[in-house]
Write an enzyme that holds these catalytic residues in place. Structure first.
Site, PDB file in Angstrom:
ATOM      1  N   CYS A  66       0.810  -1.216   0.000  1.00 43.17           N
ATOM      2  CA  CYS A  66       0.000   0.000   0.000  1.00 43.17           C
ATOM      3  C   CYS A  66       0.842   1.264   0.000  1.00 43.17           C
ATOM      4  O   CYS A  66       0.482   2.261  -0.619  1.00 43.17           O
ATOM      5  CB  CYS A  66      -0.908   0.006   1.222  1.00 43.17           C
ATOM      6  SG  CYS A  66       0.012  -0.029   2.753  1.00 43.17           S
ATOM      7  N   HIS A 334      -1.324   0.979   7.183  1.00 39.89           N
ATOM      8  CA  HIS A 334      -1.865   1.196   5.842  1.00 39.89           C
ATOM      9  C   HIS A 334      -1.481   2.575   5.324  1.00 39.89           C
ATOM     10  O   HIS A 334      -1.315   3.519   6.099  1.00 39.89           O
ATOM     11  CB  HIS A 334      -3.383   1.055   5.841  1.00 39.89           C
ATOM     12  CG  HIS A 334      -3.985   0.891   4.475  1.00 39.89           C
ATOM     13  ND1 HIS A 334      -3.406   0.116   3.498  1.00 39.89           N
ATOM     14  CD2 HIS A 334      -5.089   1.420   3.912  1.00 39.89           C
ATOM     15  CE1 HIS A 334      -4.146   0.160   2.408  1.00 39.89           C
ATOM     16  NE2 HIS A 334      -5.170   0.956   2.628  1.00 39.89           N
ATOM     17  N   ASN A 355      -8.105   4.867  -1.838  1.00 40.06           N
ATOM     18  CA  ASN A 355      -7.524   3.632  -1.328  1.00 40.06           C
ATOM     19  C   ASN A 355      -6.968   2.798  -2.485  1.00 40.06           C
ATOM     20  O   ASN A 355      -7.101   3.183  -3.656  1.00 40.06           O
ATOM     21  CB  ASN A 355      -8.585   2.848  -0.555  1.00 40.06           C
ATOM     22  CG  ASN A 355      -8.000   1.852   0.425  1.00 40.06           C
ATOM     23  OD1 ASN A 355      -6.790   1.764   0.600  1.00 40.06           O
ATOM     24  ND2 ASN A 355      -8.858   1.094   1.077  1.00 40.06           N
TER      25      ASN A 355
END
Length: 398
Positions: A66, A334, A355
Site C-alpha cells: 500500500c 496502511h 484507497n
C-alpha cells in the site's frame, strides 16, 4: 468555500500499504467487512468541497505494498498539478527496489530489522531518487501468471535466503548472496528493464523520471506529531516498517490537519500513513471516524448502527494520541492518498481518501475520513513542502 470537483483521469494501465505485521490485503478487507451497515450511503449525505485531480483507483492484491500504491498515486497527482499528462507508474518497480535495499539493510543489521512487504511513504521518494521510475505497462510485477499481486510465496523464499545469510555458515559473506536474493525477486516480479520505449521514445528508468515524471524528490517532506519529541525538529519514526530509519518533522497535533487543509486548498494532495484496524474504520461503508463512546462500551444495537448516520466524536488530545501509539493501539498498517475535502449533511468536514483495494466499496474505492480520525490515527503524512502553510514552514526551517 469554492467548490471544485474534477473527474479522475482515465488511464490505460496494466494489472494491478502495507501492514507492519505483514498480513495481506485480502485478509484485512475480510476482517473489516465484519463491520458494515447496509444503509450507510443513505445515512450519510456528502457534498464535495474540493476534489483534486487523481488517477484511477487500483488494487494492490494480496500484497503489503500500500505504501507504494498510495505514494505513486500521489506522484501521479503531482504530475497533474504540474500540468503534465499523468502516467500510471509501476508500484512494483518501486517495491522491488525497496526490497533490494531492505535486504542489504537486513544483512548489515544482522537480521535485527523488519522484513516483509511493508514500507513507508518516504521509501517511494527515496527509490525514485535512486532508481528512477517506470510506467506500469513496462513493469507490471506480475511474472508468475496471476492477474493481481500475490507475494506471500516470494516473501517466504526471500526471507529464508536472508536468514541463511545472516547465520553466515561460511564464516565470511560472499557477494553471491545478493545475486541469489535479487534473482528470486526477478523470478517473481520480473527483471528491471535497463531501457524501454514509451510513446515512441527510449528511456532508462532514470531518464524517464527526469524527463517525463519530472518531480524533484527534494521538494517532498514527511511529517508526524508526537508529544514525546520536540516540536519543529526531526525524529526517527519508530515503527517497524521504517526499515531505513528515516526521520520526519514533528508538528503539533492540530497542525497536522492545518497542513492537510492548506495543501488541498492550494492544489496539493497528501500521502497518508495510518491505522485502519479501528472498528470505526469501514472500507465497505467508505467512512472512518472516532466514536465518542468506545466500541467496547457499545451495546449490540449501537454497534450495528455505527455507520447508519454521522455520530458524535471523541475529542482528540496530544496525550490520547501518544498513548494510543505507545500502547500499540495505533500501528503503521496502511497507506492511502488524501485527494479532497467534503462535508456531511451536518456540515462536518471529511477528507476524501483514495484507497488501493479496488473499487468494491460503497464509494468505488474512495473513503470519507473525519479530521478527528486523521488526528488520532495518523502515523505520518508526506507532501510537497510548498503545500505547508508558510508560518509552519518557517518554524521547520524549510
Amino acid at each position: 468555500m469554492t467548490k471544485l470537483s474534477i473527474k479522475p483521469w482515465v488511464l490505460a494501465s496494466g494489472m494491478l500499504f502495507s501492514t507492519s505485521f505483514g498480513f495481506a490485503q485480502d485478509n484485512l478487507v475480510n476482517s473489516l467487512k465484519n463491520n458494515q451497515s447496509a444503509n450507510s450511503t443513505s445515512g450519510f449525505k456528502f457534498t464535495e468541497v474540493l476534489n483534486l485531480e487523481n488517477t484511477p483507483v487500483q488494487n494492490q492484491g494480496s500484497s503489503g505494498t500500500c505504501w507504494s500504491y498510495s505514494t505513486n498515486s500521489f506522484i501521479e497527482s503531482e504530475m497533474l498539478r504540474m500540468g503534465k499528462e499523468p502516467v500510471a507508474l509501476s508500484q512494483l518497480f518501486t517495491a522491488r527496489n525497496a526490497y533490494v535495499e531492505k535486504g542489504k539493510n537486513y544483512v548489515r543489521m544482522h537480521g535485527a530489522v523488519t522484513l516483509g512487504d511493508g514500507g513507508a511513504l518516504h521509501d517511494v521518494i527515496n527509490m525514485y531518487k535512486k532508481y528512477g521510475a517506470v510506467p506500469q505497462t513496462n513493469y507490471t510485477g506480475l511474472n508468475y501468471g496471476t492477474k493481481l499481486n500475490k507475494t506471500a510465496e516470494m516473501g517466504a523464499i526471500t526471507t529464508g535466503i536472508l536468514e541463511a545469510v545472516v547465520k553466515n555458515p561460511n564464516g565470511t559473506l560472499t557477494p553471491n548472496w545478493e545475486k541469489a536474493y535479487t534473482s528470486v525477486l526477478d523470478s517473481y516480479l520480473g527483471a528491471v528493464p535497463e531501457k524501454f520505449d514509451y510513446k515512441g521514445k527510449t528511456y532508462t528508468p532514470q531518464t524517464f523520471a527526469k524527463q517525463v515524471v519530472g518531480i524533484n524528490p527534494d521538494d517532498y517532506v514527511e511529517l508526524s506529531s508526537f508529544m514525546e519529541h520536540p516540536y519543529y525538529s526531526k525524529f526517527t519514526l519508530l515503527v517497524p516498517d521504517n526499515w531505513s530509519f528515516d526521520q520526519v518533522y514533528n508538528v503539533k497535533l492540530n497542525e497536522v490537519t492545518d497542513i492537510i487543509d492548506n495543501a488541498l486548498k492550494t492544489g496539493y494532495s497528501v500521502a497518508w500513513a495510518t491505522d485502519v484496524s479501528e472498528k470505526s474504520f469501514s472500507y465497505k461503508n467508505g467512512v472512518a471516524y472516532v466514536p465518542a463512546k468506545p466500541f467496547e462500551e457499545m451495546n449490540a444495537s449501537e454497534k450495528e448502527a455505527m455507520f447508519s448516520e454521522p455520530k458524535p466524536e471523541m475529542e482528540i488530545t496530544e496525550t490520547l494520541r501518544q498513548q494510543a501509539f505507545d500502547n500499540y493501539q495505533t500501528t503503521d498498517d496502511h497507506g492511502m492518498h488524501i485527494v479532497g475535502l467534503a462535508k456531511d449533511q451536518n456540515g462536518k468536514e471529511y477528507y476524501i481518501v483514495k484507497n488501493s483495494w479496488g473499487v468494491t466499496n460503497d464509494y468505488k474505492g474512495y473513503l470519507y475520513v473525519t479530521k478527528n480520525y486523521v488526528k488520532y490515527k495518523t502515523t505520518a503524512i508526506l507532501l510537497n513542502k510548498a503545500g505547508i502553510p508558510s508560518t509552519i514552514n518557517k518554524k521547520l526551517g524549510l
